[in-house]
Enzyme design. Structure first.
Site, mmCIF file in Angstrom:
data_model
loop_
_atom_site.group_PDB
_atom_site.id
_atom_site.type_symbol
_atom_site.label_atom_id
_atom_site.label_comp_id
_atom_site.label_asym_id
_atom_site.label_seq_id
_atom_site.Cartn_x
_atom_site.Cartn_y
_atom_site.Cartn_z
ATOM 1 N N ASP A 11 0.859 -1.185 0.000
ATOM 2 C CA ASP A 11 0.000 0.000 0.000
ATOM 3 C C ASP A 11 0.894 1.234 0.000
ATOM 4 O OD1 ASP A 11 -2.235 1.705 0.190
ATOM 5 O OD2 ASP A 11 -2.095 1.764 2.358
ATOM 6 N N SER A 12 0.265 2.378 -0.269
ATOM 7 C CA SER A 12 0.984 3.653 -0.261
ATOM 8 C C SER A 12 1.233 4.109 1.169
ATOM 9 C CB SER A 12 0.135 4.710 -0.962
ATOM 10 O OG SER A 12 -1.083 4.876 -0.250
ATOM 11 N N TYR A 43 -0.581 8.420 -2.445
ATOM 12 C CA TYR A 43 -0.526 8.262 -3.902
ATOM 13 C C TYR A 43 -1.604 9.102 -4.587
ATOM 14 C CZ TYR A 43 2.526 4.053 -3.740
ATOM 15 O OH TYR A 43 3.557 3.170 -3.559
ATOM 16 N N GLY A 44 -2.642 9.482 -3.846
ATOM 17 C CA GLY A 44 -3.842 10.092 -4.417
ATOM 18 C C GLY A 44 -3.632 11.330 -5.269
ATOM 19 N N CYS A 74 -4.361 -0.979 -2.042
ATOM 20 C CA CYS A 74 -4.428 0.464 -2.218
ATOM 21 C C CYS A 74 -5.391 0.744 -3.364
ATOM 22 C CB CYS A 74 -3.024 0.993 -2.554
ATOM 23 S SG CYS A 74 -2.973 2.744 -3.002
ATOM 24 N N ASN A 75 -6.455 1.486 -3.090
ATOM 25 C CA ASN A 75 -7.448 1.790 -4.125
ATOM 26 C C ASN A 75 -6.829 2.567 -5.285
ATOM 27 O OD1 ASN A 75 -9.036 1.698 -1.398
ATOM 28 N ND2 ASN A 75 -10.543 1.314 -2.997
ATOM 29 N N THR A 76 -6.015 3.573 -4.960
ATOM 30 C CA THR A 76 -5.439 4.432 -6.001
ATOM 31 C C THR A 76 -4.504 3.628 -6.904
ATOM 32 O OG1 THR A 76 -5.575 6.324 -4.503
ATOM 33 C CG2 THR A 76 -4.153 6.562 -6.401
ATOM 34 N N CYS A 184 -10.646 4.062 0.133
ATOM 35 C CA CYS A 184 -9.212 4.155 0.437
ATOM 36 C C CYS A 184 -8.943 3.200 1.586
ATOM 37 C CB CYS A 184 -8.842 5.586 0.832
ATOM 38 S SG CYS A 184 -7.152 5.753 1.449
ATOM 39 N N HIS A 186 -6.850 3.237 3.846
ATOM 40 C CA HIS A 186 -6.542 3.898 5.125
ATOM 41 C C HIS A 186 -7.820 4.148 5.947
ATOM 42 C CE1 HIS A 186 -2.644 4.812 3.284
ATOM 43 N NE2 HIS A 186 -2.218 5.319 4.429
#
Length: 263
Positions: A11-12, A43-44, A74-76, A184, A186
């Protein structure tokens, strides 16, 4: 590929550890390696090209560490890079997308909210998914600007966090949403705060359980599930400070190792 090889997760930053928890809950005997790319978080607000380059770097590291499957927690990174990753690597790669479909199918107010990063909301994959499942539904998209850095700092319920959440929740309440989709990895860490601020009838959905189930299905289909009743090795690597991971994963402190590592 050896069954004892680990599940690789990246993940970011620290947020994808919420996905790790769901995977570990469902597959408690699996070895896991988690990379927190906190040095480059969030990352967004990066370009799609930058996000893809960082995702490739993380995948290369997880392959070097022997991963048998990779979860992009990580969604992004999923919405911007998953196609490129799958084209370039033979290993199974699991992505994470906002859980728009279940929210759209279950809403009775015909109004749902999505709290996500700019990088996810502006991606082509997100746009396609939203169009496919929300034809007769009002969708309120909120960019959660500033939330990831606060979570990365371990600030889950300070005045700054509550102030931001109140601001982001206001349009959701005004639109009479009955589902809020977290886009996200997070954000599951601030579900307790969101529940306090949202009306009682509003349900919060994140993608963690679905990702864990998909990981199990793929490993099963490839006969790569590890033997049960064997003690797993649970490793976490971050390229920034280790304090936030230790704080977020304090319930697992005796079972996991957390180390700072350059990657």
């Amino acid at each position: 590929m050896d069954k004892n090889n680990p599940i690789g997760i990246f993940d970011s930053g620290v947020g994808g550890s919420s996905i790790w928890q769901e995977i570990h809950k469902l597959l408690p005997f699996e070895n896991t390696i988690y990379l927190a790319d906190s040095k480059n978080a969030p990352y967004g607000y990066k370009s799609s090209k930058e996000i893809t380059a960082l995702s490739i770097k993380n995948v290369e590291k997880l392959l070097e560490l022997g991963s048998k499957i990779i979860v992009v927690a990580c969604n992004t990174a999923t919405t911007n890079a998953i196609s490129t990753l799958r084209e370039n690597y033979d290993i199974p790669i699991i992505g994470i997308e906002p859980a728009i479909k279940p929210a759209a199918l279950q809403t009775t107010s015909k109004s749902i909210g999505i709290l996500a990063t700019k990088g996810t909301l502006s991606s082509a994959l997100f746009s396609r998914t939203t169009k496919e499942f929300t034809k007769d539904i009002s969708v309120v998209e909120i960019i959660g600007e500033g939330l990831v850095p606060l979570i990365e700092a371990g600030n889950l319920d300070g005045p700054e966090m509550i102030s931001l959440l109140k601001k982001y929740i206001k349009p959701l309440i005004e639109a009479n949403v009955d589902y809020v989709v977290l886009g996200c990895s997070h954000y599951p860490y601030i579900i307790p705060q969101l529940k306090k601020l949202l009306p009682e009838n509003v349900k919060i959905i994140d993608s963690g359980e679905a990702v864990a189930r998909q990981t199990k299905i793929v490993l099963q289909s490839l006969d790569l599930l590890r033997e049960e009743n064997t003690k797993p090795k649970l490793e976490f690597f971050t390229n920034a400070e280790t304090d936030t991971l230790k704080f977020l994963l304090k319930d697992y402190a005796k079972k996991i190792s957390i180390e700072k590592k350059d990657f």
